[in-house]
Design an enzyme around this catalytic site. Structure first.
Site, PDB file in Angstrom:
ATOM      1  N   ASP A 232       0.833  -1.197   0.000  1.00 57.74           N
ATOM      2  CA  ASP A 232       0.000   0.000   0.000  1.00 57.74           C
ATOM      3  C   ASP A 232       0.873   1.255   0.000  1.00 57.74           C
ATOM      4  O   ASP A 232       1.897   1.315   0.687  1.00 57.74           O
ATOM      5  CB  ASP A 232      -0.864  -0.036   1.277  1.00 57.74           C
ATOM      6  CG  ASP A 232      -1.906   1.040   1.315  1.00 57.74           C
ATOM      7  OD1 ASP A 232      -2.743   1.068   0.398  1.00 57.74           O
ATOM      8  OD2 ASP A 232      -1.906   1.852   2.262  1.00 57.74           O
TER       9      ASP A 232
ATOM     10  N   GLU B 201       1.613  -0.530  -4.907  1.00 56.54           N
ATOM     11  CA  GLU B 201       0.639   0.497  -5.276  1.00 56.54           C
ATOM     12  C   GLU B 201       1.465   1.758  -5.538  1.00 56.54           C
ATOM     13  O   GLU B 201       1.581   2.645  -4.706  1.00 56.54           O
ATOM     14  CB  GLU B 201      -0.384   0.753  -4.158  1.00 56.54           C
ATOM     15  CG  GLU B 201      -1.483   1.685  -4.628  1.00 56.54           C
ATOM     16  CD  GLU B 201      -2.154   2.494  -3.520  1.00 56.54           C
ATOM     17  OE1 GLU B 201      -3.192   3.102  -3.782  1.00 56.54           O
ATOM     18  OE2 GLU B 201      -1.631   2.530  -2.387  1.00 56.54           O
TER      19      GLU B 201
HETATM   20  C1  GLC Z   1      -4.147   3.210  -0.485  1.00 59.79           C
HETATM   21  C2  GLC Z   1      -5.380   2.350  -0.431  1.00 59.79           C
HETATM   22  C3  GLC Z   1      -6.544   3.191   0.002  1.00 59.79           C
HETATM   23  C4  GLC Z   1      -6.242   3.778   1.366  1.00 59.79           C
HETATM   24  C5  GLC Z   1      -4.931   4.524   1.341  1.00 59.79           C
HETATM   25  C6  GLC Z   1      -4.466   4.850   2.724  1.00 59.79           C
HETATM   26  O1  GLC Z   1      -4.227   4.173  -1.456  1.00 59.79           O
HETATM   27  O2  GLC Z   1      -5.592   1.742  -1.677  1.00 59.79           O
HETATM   28  O3  GLC Z   1      -7.741   2.474   0.038  1.00 59.79           O
HETATM   29  O4  GLC Z   1      -7.266   4.634   1.778  1.00 59.79           O
HETATM   30  O5  GLC Z   1      -3.910   3.747   0.767  1.00 59.79           O
HETATM   31  O6  GLC Z   1      -4.075   3.680   3.374  1.00 59.79           O
END
Ligand code: GLC
Length: 520
Positions: free
Chosen positions: A194, A261
């Site tokens: 993440d 991500e």
């Molecule tokens: C990432 C996740 C999202 C979350 C954010 C903070 O972007 O995909 O859902 O709110 O991180 O953890």
């Protein structure tokens, strides 16, 4: 890599105990659905303990399962069921921040001399009492919150209840080594990381530049709310973390998967996360996701990725996720032909194909009434945010009122389009589900090499033709039929069972062929 990853938003996949929340038991019960699809990996939205201010993305215990979702035994059972079907289970790992309820933060915020103080990012107020700099969080408010107990600000890139960890502190690295090993030892195959472009922040806490182009959808400028995220994201030191994790991942008998991500605006920045084949094996391509649904824009990102990525890197293609409008709405505006075209393209580009739960049914966004929203980060639509719950509706397994999702009251209204259900689409050979199953089987046969080649054959305002490994893909992005040369033996059409029969590409049709004379 080179396979198909099914991204399950666990709370919305299937509820096994009637409490209205999808859970690990539901995944086990409906594992056949994944087997029938033919996916190679299953990525679970966060399953660890959390007070759910950001539905699991605010972790309060990295080493235990959220009771609403199941137990550690359920994880073991799921990993086991999956392994018997040749499917690998990938967890969401959240290293950028914890919940404010995590014992580390509770301890760190109790006193300036706490041994955990340096796990987080603290700074004094400016002389006038204002926050240390102009950084803003994901909601557009200051990224700094005042802690009255210890008279300092702490930093958060997301909610104030999600304090950022301080990756300048080596002890934070040690903690995550332990967390990673804990899950890999249980048989988990790897992680979706993440906010992988987060973690580090500028140590001097310099102000970020203002730039009116800094908006979420911009494909050149990284930032939001008119502020570029130059100093609180994408710092060079983050690459050391991934080199360290990659070495750990490779030390396993079966190397663990690291998929980031990597929410960066530009393809060259994205390429950096592959390192010299010594960092992430997969970096999610946000420039592609944010591109308009037009051949020149999409083809440019693919071509730029091919040339920017290190040789042998595996690209990864996703159209939807739990944070953004679904591709079926964002790109296809609910139009069936376009929805099918999208999945055909995503599945036939070389690399890894990511399917967000419900994509296989053509699931569009819901339009959940404001009073039923559950996502604290976007429910208030602060600064015009799009309500993410609309991409998180419980999936329909049948045409019944609760969609076969739960025997109780669903946590969010089940998806409103009754036709988007597994039972009906399973018996319909022309359904989106049937198409996606065929696409995955075709991938398994022809595109299993993660580094299959890509060659652009033709791009104009309405057409995109490319070679992907041994396949030729011809796509028509227009309302008119266009003449077409399959360039080989047609194997599949996004619109129906007889590919290329009419000798032209129909409106919004993609045809996949096996190139003549190409056995590779
Ligand atoms: C990432 C996740 C999202 C979350 C954010 C903070 O972007 O995909 O859902 O709110 O991180 O953890």
């Amino acid at each position: 890599m080179g396979g198909t990853i099914y991204h399950a938003y666990v709370r919305s996949f299937r509820d096994s105990d009637g409490d209205g929340y999808g859970d690990l038991g539901g995944l086990i019960e409906r594992f056949d659905h994944l087997v029938d699809l033919g996916v190679t990996a299953l990525w679970l939205s966060p399953i660890t303990r959390s007070p759910d201010h950001d539905w699991g993305y605010d972790v309060s215990d990295y080493l235990d399962v959220h009771p609403e979702l199941g137990t550690l035994d359920d994880v073991d059972r799921l990993v086991d069921v999956a392994a018997r079907q040749g499917v690998r289970v990938v967890l969401d790992l959240i290293p950028n921040h914890t919940s404010a309820r995590h014992p580390w933060f509770v301890e760190a915020s109790s006193s300036r001399s706490s041994p955990k103080r340096d796990y987080y990012v603290w700074a004094d107020a400016q002389r006038d009492g204002s926050s240390p700099n102009n950084w803003v969080d994901d909601t557009g408010q200051s990224a700094w919150t005042w802690d009255a107990t210890t008279s300092q600000y702490y930093m958060h890139n997301f909610l104030d209840l999600q304090p950022d960890l301080n990756w300048w502190n080596p002890r934070v690295h040690d903690e995550f080594d332990r967390i990673i090993d804990f899950w890999l030892d249980r048989g988990v195959a790897g992680f979706r990381i993440d906010v992988a472009n987060g973690l580090y922040h500028d140590r001097a806490l310099r102000d970020n530049p203002r730039n009116p182009r800094a908006v979420i959808w911009d494909t050149e400028v990284q930032g939001r709310y008119g502020i570029e995220h130059v100093h609180n994201f994408n710092q060079p030191e983050v690459h050391d973390v991934y080199r360290r994790w990659r070495a750990r991942a490779e030390a396993r008998c079966t190397p663990a998967l690291l998929m980031g991500e990597t929410w960066v605006a530009r393809v060259d920045e994205l390429a950096a996360y592959y390192g010299d084949d010594d960092e992430l094996q997969l970096a999610l391509n946000f420039p592609f996701l944010f591109a308009p649904f037009e051949p020149p824009a999409l083809a440019r990102i693919v071509a730029d990725s091919v040339s920017a990525f290190p040789a042998g890197a595996c690209m990864v293609w996703a159209g939807s996720n739990h944070d953004l409008p679904r591709a079926a709405s964002r790109w296809a505006n609910g139009d069936h032909r376009r929805i099918r075209l999208i999945q055909t393209l995503l599945a036939t580009l070389p690399g890894t194909y990511v399917l967000y739960y419900g994509d296989e049914l053509g699931m569009t966004d819901s339009d959940i009434p404001d009073h039923l929203h559950r996502d604290p980060l976007t429910a208030g639509r602060l600064n015009g945010q799009w309500p993410r719950d609309n991409a998180r509706a419980p999936m329909r397994w049948d045409a019944s009122p609760t969609g076969g999702f739960t025997t109780g009251h669903p946590w969010l209204p089940v998806h409103p389009v009754v036709e988007h259900n597994v039972a009906d689409q399973t018996v319909d050979p022309n359904s989106t589900l049937a198409l996606v199953r065929s696409l995955i089987s075709l991938r398994r046969q022809h595109l299993s090499d993660p580094a299959s080649s890509y060659r652009e054959v033709h791009v104009d305002a309405h057409r995109w033709v490319f070679d992907s490994g041994p396949l030729r893909v011809s796509a028509n992005f227009s309302d008119d039929d266009v003449p077409f040369d399959a360039g080989g033996d047609p194997l599949l059409s996004s619109l129906g069972p007889t590919p290329g029969a009419s000798g032209s590409l129909r409106a919004w049709e993609a045809v996949v062929s096996r190139r003549r004379g190409d056995e590779g």
